[in-house]
Design a protein around this motif. Structure first.
Motif, PDB file in Angstrom:
ATOM      1  N   ASN A   1       0.812  -1.214   0.000  1.00 22.72           N
ATOM      2  CA  ASN A   1       0.000   0.000   0.000  1.00 22.72           C
ATOM      3  C   ASN A   1       0.846   1.264   0.000  1.00 22.72           C
ATOM      4  O   ASN A   1       0.388   2.315  -0.463  1.00 22.72           O
ATOM      5  N   GLU A   2       2.042   1.177   0.540  1.00 21.04           N
ATOM      6  CA  GLU A   2       2.946   2.334   0.551  1.00 21.04           C
ATOM      7  C   GLU A   2       3.747   2.460  -0.737  1.00 21.04           C
ATOM      8  O   GLU A   2       4.562   3.384  -0.876  1.00 21.04           O
ATOM      9  N   GLY A   3       3.535   1.555  -1.675  1.00 22.01           N
ATOM     10  CA  GLY A   3       4.255   1.608  -2.940  1.00 22.01           C
ATOM     11  C   GLY A   3       5.692   1.131  -2.847  1.00 22.01           C
ATOM     12  O   GLY A   3       6.492   1.352  -3.761  1.00 22.01           O
ATOM     13  N   LYS A   4       6.034   0.451  -1.746  1.00 20.84           N
ATOM     14  CA  LYS A   4       7.403  -0.027  -1.551  1.00 20.84           C
ATOM     15  C   LYS A   4       7.623  -1.422  -2.126  1.00 20.84           C
ATOM     16  O   LYS A   4       8.762  -1.847  -2.306  1.00 20.84           O
ATOM     17  N   LEU A   5       6.544  -2.131  -2.356  1.00 17.99           N
ATOM     18  CA  LEU A   5       6.585  -3.419  -3.050  1.00 17.99           C
ATOM     19  C   LEU A   5       5.647  -3.351  -4.245  1.00 17.99           C
ATOM     20  O   LEU A   5       4.600  -2.701  -4.181  1.00 17.99           O
ATOM     21  N   SER A   6       6.001  -4.035  -5.316  1.00 18.78           N
ATOM     22  CA  SER A   6       5.100  -4.151  -6.458  1.00 18.78           C
ATOM     23  C   SER A   6       4.087  -5.268  -6.182  1.00 18.78           C
ATOM     24  O   SER A   6       4.243  -6.067  -5.259  1.00 18.78           O
ATOM     25  N   TRP A   7       3.057  -5.324  -7.009  1.00 16.33           N
ATOM     26  CA  TRP A   7       2.031  -6.376  -6.935  1.00 16.33           C
ATOM     27  C   TRP A   7       2.694  -7.754  -6.992  1.00 16.33           C
ATOM     28  O   TRP A   7       2.387  -8.635  -6.186  1.00 16.33           O
ATOM     29  N   LEU A   8       3.631  -7.924  -7.919  1.00 13.80           N
ATOM     30  CA  LEU A   8       4.319  -9.207  -8.077  1.00 13.80           C
ATOM     31  C   LEU A   8       5.230  -9.497  -6.894  1.00 13.80           C
ATOM     32  O   LEU A   8       5.279 -10.631  -6.380  1.00 13.80           O
ATOM     33  N   GLN A   9       5.955  -8.485  -6.430  1.00 12.76           N
ATOM     34  CA  GLN A   9       6.842  -8.674  -5.281  1.00 12.76           C
ATOM     35  C   GLN A   9       6.061  -9.074  -4.033  1.00 12.76           C
ATOM     36  O   GLN A   9       6.513  -9.908  -3.240  1.00 12.76           O
TER      37      GLN A   9
ATOM     38  N   ASN B   1      -4.200   2.623  -0.633  1.00 10.05           N
ATOM     39  CA  ASN B   1      -4.549   1.703  -1.709  1.00 10.05           C
ATOM     40  C   ASN B   1      -3.324   1.300  -2.502  1.00 10.05           C
ATOM     41  O   ASN B   1      -2.224   1.838  -2.326  1.00 10.05           O
ATOM     42  N   VAL B   2      -3.546   0.327  -3.379  1.00  3.25           N
ATOM     43  CA  VAL B   2      -2.506  -0.311  -4.180  1.00  3.25           C
ATOM     44  C   VAL B   2      -2.698   0.104  -5.638  1.00  3.25           C
ATOM     45  O   VAL B   2      -3.837   0.181  -6.121  1.00  3.25           O
TER      46      VAL B   2
ATOM     47  N   PHE C   1     -13.940  12.053  -9.583  1.00  4.70           N
ATOM     48  CA  PHE C   1     -12.985  12.722  -8.698  1.00  4.70           C
ATOM     49  C   PHE C   1     -12.319  13.899  -9.415  1.00  4.70           C
ATOM     50  O   PHE C   1     -11.863  13.773 -10.547  1.00  4.70           O
ATOM     51  N   ASP C   2     -12.232  15.017  -8.723  1.00  2.00           N
ATOM     52  CA  ASP C   2     -11.445  16.148  -9.216  1.00  2.00           C
ATOM     53  C   ASP C   2      -9.964  15.939  -8.935  1.00  2.00           C
ATOM     54  O   ASP C   2      -9.114  16.630  -9.509  1.00  2.00           O
ATOM     55  N   GLY C   3      -9.655  14.992  -8.081  1.00  2.00           N
ATOM     56  CA  GLY C   3      -8.279  14.624  -7.761  1.00  2.00           C
ATOM     57  C   GLY C   3      -8.290  13.510  -6.730  1.00  2.00           C
ATOM     58  O   GLY C   3      -9.267  13.346  -6.003  1.00  2.00           O
ATOM     59  N   VAL C   4      -7.206  12.738  -6.688  1.00  2.00           N
ATOM     60  CA  VAL C   4      -7.102  11.624  -5.750  1.00  2.00           C
ATOM     61  C   VAL C   4      -5.694  11.599  -5.164  1.00  2.00           C
ATOM     62  O   VAL C   4      -4.707  11.738  -5.888  1.00  2.00           O
ATOM     63  N   VAL C   5      -5.610  11.408  -3.848  1.00  2.00           N
ATOM     64  CA  VAL C   5      -4.343  11.168  -3.165  1.00  2.00           C
ATOM     65  C   VAL C   5      -4.349   9.725  -2.697  1.00  2.00           C
ATOM     66  O   VAL C   5      -5.296   9.276  -2.045  1.00  2.00           O
ATOM     67  N   THR C   6      -3.294   8.974  -3.048  1.00  2.00           N
ATOM     68  CA  THR C   6      -3.208   7.560  -2.690  1.00  2.00           C
ATOM     69  C   THR C   6      -1.938   7.294  -1.883  1.00  2.00           C
ATOM     70  O   THR C   6      -0.914   7.959  -2.070  1.00  2.00           O
TER      71      THR C   6
ATOM     72  N   LEU D   1       0.781   5.883   4.948  1.00  2.00           N
ATOM     73  CA  LEU D   1      -0.602   5.485   5.172  1.00  2.00           C
ATOM     74  C   LEU D   1      -1.299   6.491   6.087  1.00  2.00           C
ATOM     75  O   LEU D   1      -0.655   7.182   6.878  1.00  2.00           O
ATOM     76  N   LYS D   2      -2.623   6.570   5.986  1.00  2.00           N
ATOM     77  CA  LYS D   2      -3.396   7.296   6.976  1.00  2.00           C
ATOM     78  C   LYS D   2      -3.191   6.637   8.345  1.00  2.00           C
ATOM     79  O   LYS D   2      -3.049   5.426   8.393  1.00  2.00           O
ATOM     80  N   PRO D   3      -3.169   7.374   9.438  1.00  2.00           N
ATOM     81  CA  PRO D   3      -3.438   8.816   9.553  1.00  2.00           C
ATOM     82  C   PRO D   3      -2.189   9.705   9.585  1.00  2.00           C
ATOM     83  O   PRO D   3      -2.160  10.694  10.301  1.00  2.00           O
ATOM     84  N   SER D   4      -1.177   9.368   8.798  1.00  2.00           N
ATOM     85  CA  SER D   4       0.006  10.224   8.718  1.00  2.00           C
ATOM     86  C   SER D   4      -0.383  11.624   8.234  1.00  2.00           C
ATOM     87  O   SER D   4      -1.110  11.755   7.235  1.00  2.00           O
ATOM     88  N   PRO D   5       0.083  12.673   8.890  1.00  2.00           N
ATOM     89  CA  PRO D   5      -0.260  14.042   8.458  1.00  2.00           C
ATOM     90  C   PRO D   5       0.059  14.303   6.987  1.00  2.00           C
ATOM     91  O   PRO D   5      -0.671  15.032   6.307  1.00  2.00           O
ATOM     92  N   GLN D   6       1.129  13.691   6.490  1.00  2.00           N
ATOM     93  CA  GLN D   6       1.587  13.954   5.128  1.00  2.00           C
ATOM     94  C   GLN D   6       0.524  13.634   4.081  1.00  2.00           C
ATOM     95  O   GLN D   6       0.389  14.340   3.077  1.00  2.00           O
TER      96      GLN D   6
END
Length: 206
Positions: free
Chosen positions: A54-62, A115-116, A133-138, A145-150
């Motif tokens: 979910n953090e984008g640190k691994l790919s779907w395959l990984q 999300n992934v 959506f006018d925009g999306v943050v993932t 991940l939520k609830p990180s302020p960033q």
């Protein structure tokens, strides 16, 4: 009600707000012989592998390879699990129509989701709500991940939203509290009717 009527943007979580997210059901369908599907669901989706995906640190395959190694699953089991992760995410009743009415009333409509990338692409192709959506943050783009302020602040930095003029809808109380800590209004989503009433209580008209 003056300051409440200043809300200009409605930000939606995706899982269990727009589409069903049901880890135990995913496990039931993927491992029908499993005796304790709840325990396995907690083990699978509470594992750092899932967070890293979910953090984008691994790919779907990984992530598939990491799960296969950790749980000693063969290829067919992994393929079934990852198929069910997407296939079980059915639309919830009413929320897309609520989005449509809010957008027609002139509110900005945004997404904020842990999300992934592959799941997002799947939903974009399958469902029409993503185009609203006018925009999306993932999380996979932000690396947190939520609830990180960033992740909430990204709504401001990427889309120029005034967070104090925004309301965030999420099924997880901790995520709503995280939004409030950044100056947003917040609604803990239970169902569409409750959510609509809460929005009207905040002064939104649609």
């Amino acid at each position: 009600m003056g300051h409440l009527a200043m809300i200009e943007h409605v930000i939606f979580d995706v899982g269990n707000v727009l589409v069903r997210w049901h880890p135990q059901r995913i496990i039931e369908l993927s491992f029908p012989q499993e005796a304790d599907t709840l325990a396995l669901a907690k083990a699978v989706f509470g594992d750092p592998i899932w967070a890293s995906l979910n953090e984008g640190k691994l790919s779907w395959l990984q992530a598939q390879q990491a799960y296969a190694q950790k749980f000693a699953w063969h290829d067919e089991q992994i393929k079934t699990l990852f198929y069910q992760i997407t296939a079980t995410q059915q639309l919830l009743v009413g929320t897309v129509d609520l989005m449509r009415r809010l957008k027609a009333a002139g509110y900005g409509i945004y997404g904020l989701t842990d999300n992934v990338e592959e799941i997002v692409h799947y939903l974009q192709l399958r469902d029409d709500f993503w185009a609203m959506f006018d925009g999306v943050v993932t999380s996979y783009q932000e690396g947190v991940l939520k609830p990180s302020p960033q992740i909430y602040q990204a709504l401001q930095t990427r889309y120029g939203l005034n967070l104090s003029h925004s309301v965030f809808i999420d099924d997880m109380p901790a995520n709503v509290e995280g939004a409030k800590a950044q100056g947003m209004h917040g609604i803990v989503f239970v169902d569409c009717g409750q959510c609509e009433a809460a929005l009207r209580d905040l002064g939104l008209r649609f």
